[in-house]
Design an enzyme around this catalytic site. Structure first.
Site, PDB file in Angstrom:
ATOM      1  CB  SER A   1       7.908   0.861  14.722  1.00 42.64           C
ATOM      2  OG  SER A   1       8.551   1.960  14.081  1.00 42.64           O
TER       3      SER A   1
ATOM      4  CE  LYS B   1       8.748   9.554  18.496  1.00 45.62           C
ATOM      5  NZ  LYS B   1       7.395  10.097  18.818  1.00 45.62           N
TER       6      LYS B   1
ATOM      7  N   GLY C   1      14.897  -0.838   1.142  1.00 45.71           N
ATOM      8  CA  GLY C   1      13.791  -0.373   0.317  1.00 45.71           C
ATOM      9  C   GLY C   1      13.370   1.024   0.720  1.00 45.71           C
ATOM     10  CB  THR C   2      14.988   3.612   2.871  1.00 48.20           C
ATOM     11  OG1 THR C   2      14.883   2.851   4.081  1.00 48.20           O
ATOM     12  CG2 THR C   2      14.783   5.080   3.182  1.00 48.20           C
ATOM     13  CB  THR C   3      11.101   5.527  -1.108  1.00 52.51           C
ATOM     14  OG1 THR C   3      10.230   5.906  -0.024  1.00 52.51           O
ATOM     15  CG2 THR C   3      10.747   4.123  -1.557  1.00 52.51           C
TER      16      THR C   3
ATOM     17  CG  ASN D   1       8.056  -3.855  -6.500  1.00 55.53           C
ATOM     18  OD1 ASN D   1       8.133  -4.992  -6.047  1.00 55.53           O
ATOM     19  ND2 ASN D   1       6.915  -3.344  -6.920  1.00 55.53           N
TER      20      ASN D   1
ATOM     21  CG  HIS E   1       0.398   2.216  -7.220  1.00 51.20           C
ATOM     22  ND1 HIS E   1       1.066   2.336  -8.424  1.00 51.20           N
ATOM     23  CD2 HIS E   1       1.083   1.288  -6.501  1.00 51.20           C
ATOM     24  CE1 HIS E   1       2.110   1.514  -8.434  1.00 51.20           C
ATOM     25  NE2 HIS E   1       2.143   0.872  -7.285  1.00 51.20           N
TER      26      HIS E   1
ATOM     27  CE  LYS F   1       3.386   4.536  -6.006  1.00 53.22           C
ATOM     28  NZ  LYS F   1       4.307   4.480  -4.856  1.00 53.22           N
TER      29      LYS F   1
ATOM     30  N   GLY G   1       7.856   4.373  -8.514  1.00 52.94           N
ATOM     31  CA  GLY G   1       9.251   3.954  -8.598  1.00 52.94           C
ATOM     32  C   GLY G   1       9.408   2.671  -9.387  1.00 52.94           C
TER      33      GLY G   1
END
Length: 241
Positions: free
Chosen positions: A14, A40, A93-95, A119, A149, A153, A159
């Site tokens: 989502s 959800k 790519g979860t930070t 990235n 950026h 940000k 990163g």
């Protein structure tokens, strides 16, 4: 050669990246999204032919070859565990993941092929390799990394800049960092090596956020045939290594 489509599970479907992954995967006949996982319970169980699952229903997802995860740190552990249970590839790519979660990645790499990256731009992957080579070839030169950026940000340096700095350190350089936050810049990374009377400049500019989703899909497509291990994006670009 395996010509069957690569079955993907999109975790964090989502979000902005999740939506881009679904849209771009639909345009590639070599890819088949078999499940989209959201936080959800979804209002619709099937959207454009793709079954949707709540995060709490993750265990009921159909068989898949690779999971692509762009979610939140609290959702990271369950999807990694599912990939380990099923023996399939994992791309994330979860930070903001913790040191414990980083250690879990390293342990998981003994059993499955995986990639975690800050990235997924293929151009940035090539840039990191060039930075490492330049640092090794230019010992004693100053190394500066400037990243720009958008104004929203929060983290600085980015990163990606840190990843480029690590590449420079691998080549023997000691990078310095500067960060700019202005307007709606998607992402620019400038690496400069300076010696007496000369300098070398390497730069990457992102002009469309789809590059990150395309890169993640490319990595996923390369990962299915790989042996267990923790790969970098740059390991999966260009000719097989």
């Amino acid at each position: 050669m395996n010509n069957t489509p690569i079955r993907l599970l999109i975790h964090g479907a989502s979000g902005r990246m999740g939506q881009a992954l679904l849209r771009l995967a639909a345009e590639d006949s070599s890819l088949q999204v078999v499940a989209a996982v959201v936080r959800k319970p979804p209002a619709q169980r099937v959207v454009d032919g793709i079954p949707h699952f709540a995060a709490s229903e993750l265990a009921g997802a159909p068989p898949f070859d690779v999971a692509i995860d762009f979610s939140l740190p609290e959702g990271f552990d369950p999807i990694l565990a599912l990939c380990l249970e099923r023996g399939v590839g994992f791309v994330s790519g979860t930070t903001g993941i913790s040191e414990i979660q980083q250690a879990a990645l390293s342990a998981a790499a003994q059993r499955i092929p995986l990639v975690w990256a800050t990235n997924f731009s293929l151009g940035v992957a090539v840039l990191a390799e060039l930075v490492e080579r330049a640092a090794a070839a230019l010992p004693g030169w100053d190394c500066d990394i400037v990243e720009s950026h958008h104004v929203h940000k929060k983290d600085a340096p980015s990163g990606t800049a840190i990843t480029l700095g690590e590449a420079a350190e691998q080549g023997g350089a000691a990078p310095r960092f500067a960060s700019l936050r202005a307007g709606d810049i998607i992402g620019e990374h400038f690496v400069q090596f300076t010696g007496l009377g000369e300098r070398v400049e390497l730069v990457h500019r992102a002009t469309n956020r789809d590059i990150f989703a395309r890169g993640a899909l490319h990595v996923a497509s390369q990962l299915r045939a790989r042996a267990p291990g923790q790969y970098r994006v740059r390991d999966l670009v260009g000719r097989p290594r």
